[in-house]
Write a protein that holds these residues in place. Structure first.
Motif, PDB file in Angstrom:
ATOM      1  N   PHE A  72      47.241  32.450  37.382  1.00 57.82           N
ATOM      2  CA  PHE A  72      46.746  33.826  37.478  1.00 57.82           C
ATOM      3  C   PHE A  72      47.893  34.793  37.716  1.00 57.82           C
ATOM      4  CE2 PHE A  72      43.006  31.318  37.925  1.00 57.82           C
ATOM      5  CZ  PHE A  72      42.077  32.060  37.216  1.00 57.82           C
ATOM      6  N   ASP A  73      47.950  35.836  36.901  1.00 58.90           N
ATOM      7  CA  ASP A  73      49.056  36.790  36.964  1.00 58.90           C
ATOM      8  C   ASP A  73      49.041  37.547  38.285  1.00 58.90           C
ATOM      9  OD1 ASP A  73      49.295  35.914  34.352  1.00 58.90           O
ATOM     10  OD2 ASP A  73      49.612  37.923  33.524  1.00 58.90           O
ATOM     11  N   GLY A  74      50.202  37.567  38.922  1.00 56.41           N
ATOM     12  CA  GLY A  74      50.366  38.365  40.130  1.00 56.41           C
ATOM     13  C   GLY A  74      49.862  37.703  41.397  1.00 56.41           C
ATOM     14  N   TRP A  75      49.516  36.418  41.327  1.00 55.43           N
ATOM     15  CA  TRP A  75      49.114  35.694  42.524  1.00 55.43           C
ATOM     16  C   TRP A  75      50.066  34.524  42.686  1.00 55.43           C
ATOM     17  CZ3 TRP A  75      45.489  37.923  45.537  1.00 55.43           C
ATOM     18  CH2 TRP A  75      44.727  38.932  44.937  1.00 55.43           C
ATOM     19  N   ARG A  76      50.152  34.009  43.872  1.00 53.43           N
ATOM     20  CA  ARG A  76      51.200  33.009  44.103  1.00 53.43           C
ATOM     21  C   ARG A  76      50.797  31.583  43.760  1.00 53.43           C
ATOM     22  NH1 ARG A  76      52.832  35.912  49.153  1.00 53.43           N
ATOM     23  NH2 ARG A  76      54.512  37.288  48.483  1.00 53.43           N
ATOM     24  N   GLY A  77      49.736  31.421  43.038  1.00 53.96           N
ATOM     25  CA  GLY A  77      49.406  30.065  42.614  1.00 53.96           C
ATOM     26  C   GLY A  77      48.190  29.482  43.306  1.00 53.96           C
ATOM     27  N   ALA A  78      47.682  30.179  44.302  1.00 51.64           N
ATOM     28  CA  ALA A  78      46.562  29.629  45.077  1.00 51.64           C
ATOM     29  C   ALA A  78      45.298  29.473  44.230  1.00 51.64           C
ATOM     30  CB  ALA A  78      46.267  30.528  46.275  1.00 51.64           C
ATOM     31  N   PHE A  79      45.223  30.233  43.114  1.00 56.09           N
ATOM     32  CA  PHE A  79      43.993  30.202  42.321  1.00 56.09           C
ATOM     33  C   PHE A  79      44.157  29.408  41.026  1.00 56.09           C
ATOM     34  CE2 PHE A  79      44.276  34.100  44.805  1.00 56.09           C
ATOM     35  CZ  PHE A  79      43.135  33.989  45.568  1.00 56.09           C
ATOM     36  N   LYS A 121      37.763  30.092  42.516  1.00 56.11           N
ATOM     37  CA  LYS A 121      37.502  30.293  43.944  1.00 56.11           C
ATOM     38  C   LYS A 121      36.671  31.546  44.180  1.00 56.11           C
ATOM     39  CE  LYS A 121      41.380  27.673  45.649  1.00 56.11           C
ATOM     40  NZ  LYS A 121      42.761  27.729  46.160  1.00 56.11           N
ATOM     41  N   ASN A 122      36.696  32.447  43.213  1.00 57.56           N
ATOM     42  CA  ASN A 122      35.897  33.683  43.283  1.00 57.56           C
ATOM     43  C   ASN A 122      35.232  33.844  41.923  1.00 57.56           C
ATOM     44  OD1 ASN A 122      37.135  34.954  45.929  1.00 57.56           O
ATOM     45  ND2 ASN A 122      38.877  34.315  44.674  1.00 57.56           N
ATOM     46  N   PRO A 123      34.197  33.041  41.665  1.00 56.77           N
ATOM     47  CA  PRO A 123      33.713  32.907  40.286  1.00 56.77           C
ATOM     48  C   PRO A 123      33.169  34.183  39.665  1.00 56.77           C
ATOM     49  CG  PRO A 123      32.666  31.298  41.759  1.00 56.77           C
ATOM     50  CD  PRO A 123      33.472  32.219  42.622  1.00 56.77           C
ATOM     51  N   LEU A 124      33.003  35.210  40.473  1.00 57.53           N
ATOM     52  CA  LEU A 124      32.596  36.483  39.898  1.00 57.53           C
ATOM     53  C   LEU A 124      33.722  37.092  39.061  1.00 57.53           C
ATOM     54  CD1 LEU A 124      30.349  38.641  39.954  1.00 57.53           C
ATOM     55  CD2 LEU A 124      31.531  39.655  41.904  1.00 57.53           C
ATOM     56  N   PHE A 125      34.965  36.749  39.409  1.00 54.57           N
ATOM     57  CA  PHE A 125      36.120  37.415  38.819  1.00 54.57           C
ATOM     58  C   PHE A 125      36.654  36.717  37.572  1.00 54.57           C
ATOM     59  CE2 PHE A 125      37.383  38.857  43.350  1.00 54.57           C
ATOM     60  CZ  PHE A 125      36.512  39.924  43.272  1.00 54.57           C
ATOM     61  N   VAL A 126      36.840  37.525  36.539  1.00 55.92           N
ATOM     62  CA  VAL A 126      37.608  37.091  35.376  1.00 55.92           C
ATOM     63  C   VAL A 126      38.932  37.841  35.448  1.00 55.92           C
ATOM     64  CG1 VAL A 126      37.760  37.179  32.870  1.00 55.92           C
ATOM     65  CG2 VAL A 126      35.586  36.602  33.970  1.00 55.92           C
ATOM     66  N   CYS A 127      40.039  37.130  35.328  1.00 55.13           N
ATOM     67  CA  CYS A 127      41.345  37.720  35.614  1.00 55.13           C
ATOM     68  C   CYS A 127      42.357  37.396  34.514  1.00 55.13           C
ATOM     69  CB  CYS A 127      41.892  37.157  36.927  1.00 55.13           C
ATOM     70  SG  CYS A 127      40.748  37.286  38.306  1.00 55.13           S
ATOM     71  N   ALA A 166      45.617  35.908  32.985  1.00 58.30           N
ATOM     72  CA  ALA A 166      46.307  34.677  33.354  1.00 58.30           C
ATOM     73  C   ALA A 166      47.249  34.258  32.235  1.00 58.30           C
ATOM     74  CB  ALA A 166      45.277  33.581  33.630  1.00 58.30           C
ATOM     75  N   THR A 167      48.068  33.285  32.538  1.00 58.47           N
ATOM     76  CA  THR A 167      49.088  32.798  31.606  1.00 58.47           C
ATOM     77  C   THR A 167      49.024  31.271  31.553  1.00 58.47           C
ATOM     78  OG1 THR A 167      50.494  34.657  32.242  1.00 58.47           O
ATOM     79  CG2 THR A 167      51.586  32.826  31.149  1.00 58.47           C
ATOM     80  N   VAL A 168      49.183  30.731  30.346  1.00 64.92           N
ATOM     81  CA  VAL A 168      49.275  29.271  30.206  1.00 64.92           C
ATOM     82  C   VAL A 168      50.672  28.871  30.678  1.00 64.92           C
ATOM     83  CG1 VAL A 168      49.273  27.335  28.593  1.00 64.92           C
ATOM     84  CG2 VAL A 168      47.722  29.272  28.226  1.00 64.92           C
ATOM     85  N   LYS A 169      50.756  28.203  31.801  1.00 59.63           N
ATOM     86  CA  LYS A 169      52.071  27.854  32.351  1.00 59.63           C
ATOM     87  C   LYS A 169      52.573  26.519  31.838  1.00 59.63           C
ATOM     88  CE  LYS A 169      53.874  31.184  34.138  1.00 59.63           C
ATOM     89  NZ  LYS A 169      53.767  32.000  35.313  1.00 59.63           N
ATOM     90  N   GLU A 170      51.647  25.651  31.462  1.00 58.61           N
ATOM     91  CA  GLU A 170      52.073  24.331  31.002  1.00 58.61           C
ATOM     92  C   GLU A 170      50.979  23.758  30.113  1.00 58.61           C
ATOM     93  OE1 GLU A 170      53.605  22.134  34.424  1.00 58.61           O
ATOM     94  OE2 GLU A 170      53.618  20.324  33.152  1.00 58.61           O
ATOM     95  N   PRO A 204      42.195  43.527  37.639  1.00 54.47           N
ATOM     96  CA  PRO A 204      43.636  43.708  37.470  1.00 54.47           C
ATOM     97  C   PRO A 204      44.395  42.519  38.062  1.00 54.47           C
ATOM     98  CG  PRO A 204      42.675  45.431  38.872  1.00 54.47           C
ATOM     99  CD  PRO A 204      41.588  44.468  38.572  1.00 54.47           C
ATOM    100  N   PRO A 205      45.637  42.280  37.597  1.00 53.59           N
ATOM    101  CA  PRO A 205      46.423  41.187  38.173  1.00 53.59           C
ATOM    102  C   PRO A 205      46.748  41.487  39.628  1.00 53.59           C
ATOM    103  CG  PRO A 205      47.771  42.563  36.746  1.00 53.59           C
ATOM    104  CD  PRO A 205      46.366  43.049  36.594  1.00 53.59           C
ATOM    105  N   GLY A 206      47.114  40.468  40.382  1.00 55.49           N
ATOM    106  CA  GLY A 206      47.553  40.687  41.757  1.00 55.49           C
ATOM    107  C   GLY A 206      48.932  41.318  41.775  1.00 55.49           C
ATOM    108  N   ASN A 207      49.423  41.587  42.949  1.00 55.40           N
ATOM    109  CA  ASN A 207      50.772  42.175  43.035  1.00 55.40           C
ATOM    110  C   ASN A 207      51.669  41.337  43.926  1.00 55.40           C
ATOM    111  OD1 ASN A 207      49.704  42.639  45.497  1.00 55.40           O
ATOM    112  ND2 ASN A 207      49.638  44.866  45.329  1.00 55.40           N
ATOM    113  N   ARG A 208      51.324  40.046  44.044  1.00 59.21           N
ATOM    114  CA  ARG A 208      52.124  39.159  44.884  1.00 59.21           C
ATOM    115  C   ARG A 208      53.238  38.564  44.048  1.00 59.21           C
ATOM    116  NH1 ARG A 208      47.780  37.628  48.504  1.00 59.21           N
ATOM    117  NH2 ARG A 208      46.733  39.619  48.742  1.00 59.21           N
ATOM    118  N   ALA A 209      54.445  38.881  44.409  1.00 59.49           N
ATOM    119  CA  ALA A 209      55.641  38.267  43.848  1.00 59.49           C
ATOM    120  C   ALA A 209      55.423  37.688  42.459  1.00 59.49           C
ATOM    121  CB  ALA A 209      56.105  37.157  44.787  1.00 59.49           C
TER     122      ALA A 209
END
Ligand code: MLZ
Length: 231
Positions: free
Chosen positions: A144-151, A122-128, A130-134, A177-182
């Motif tokens: 994406f670490d620290g975000w609520r799943g929207a990305f 959604k913000n292709p400039l950013f490399v962030c 992340a974790t393989v969840k499944e 850096p990772p987000g800080n959302r829950a």
């Protein structure tokens, strides 16, 4: 765009519960990041991000590490546009700028919980971070670490939008850096604050290209064309 993310510190903060970085062999990325020989103003053919069946002429308007920021020339009317521009425009990128893509891993080697770097589509400039969840057959779910799943997104294991931990930094491309959302588990003991312990996330100088302004609005920079030369 920030450039002071530090994987070592981040993984230390996450503690032993955090998954290990996914091994390089999981990824369809070059062992050594390729150097970028494109120059600003070079023209090249690119898939039209708005209509992937179309090939268009685009110009390099910015570069950062192995990635290019491209702008499509003219309209996306394939027939007119191609012939017109190919003859008229000039300044085509020489063939040796284009790097052969690396081999694909033989299969999906990813495992749940592994860490990686991923392009935020959604913000292709950013490399962030992340974790393989499944993991499901040929696909992985990138969270994406620290975000609520929207990305978050599903992608194939040989997708070119994901990189081993540390790859982008070696390539000269900053990791955000990772987000800080829950944060979901594993729970970081404290929020990641970047290398400079004192004052939270101060905006760090970027390398002079891919300015914040271009970060804000990049409708024509899909991950796929943005990563053109990354082999
Ligand atoms: N400023 C935007 C960018 C979020 C980027 C997240 N990357 C995984 C926001 O806060 O929505």
């Amino acid at each position: 765009i920030q450039s002071d993310f530090d994987w070592d510190e981040y993984l230390r903060l996450l503690g032993p519960e955090a998954g290990d970085p996914a091994p390089a062999a999981c990824f369809k990325q070059a062992a050594e990041p390729p150097s970028n020989h494109f120059q600003l103003g070079h023209r090249l053919e690119s898939r039209d991000p708005r209509n992937p069946d179309n090939t268009c002429i685009a110009s390099v308007i910015d570069r950062l590490g192995p990635r290019l920021r491209l702008r499509l020339d003219g309209s996306d009317d394939r027939n007119d546009f191609f012939r017109l521009k190919v003859k008229a425009a000039g300044n085509f990128a020489p063939a040796d700028c284009f790097v052969r893509p690396p081999a694909s891993p033989a299969k999906n080697f990813f495992a749940g919980g592994q860490k990686l770097e991923a392009i935020d589509r959604k913000n292709p400039l950013f490399v962030c971070p992340a974790t393989v969840k499944e993991v499901r057959q040929d696909r992985i779910f990138v969270s994406f670490d620290g975000w609520r799943g929207a990305f978050d997104y599903w992608c194939r294991y040989d997708c070119r939008d994901i990189f081993p931990v540390g790859w982008c930094q070696r390539a000269g491309y900053p990791v955000q850096p990772p987000g800080n959302r829950a944060p979901q588990q594993p729970q970081p003991q404290q929020r990641y604050r970047g290398k400079h312990a004192s004052g939270g996330s101060s905006p760090s100088p970027n390398s002079g290209t891919f300015s914040d302004k271009s970060a804000a609005a990049s409708p024509q920079l899909p991950a796929s064309s943005a990563a053109a030369p990354a082999a």
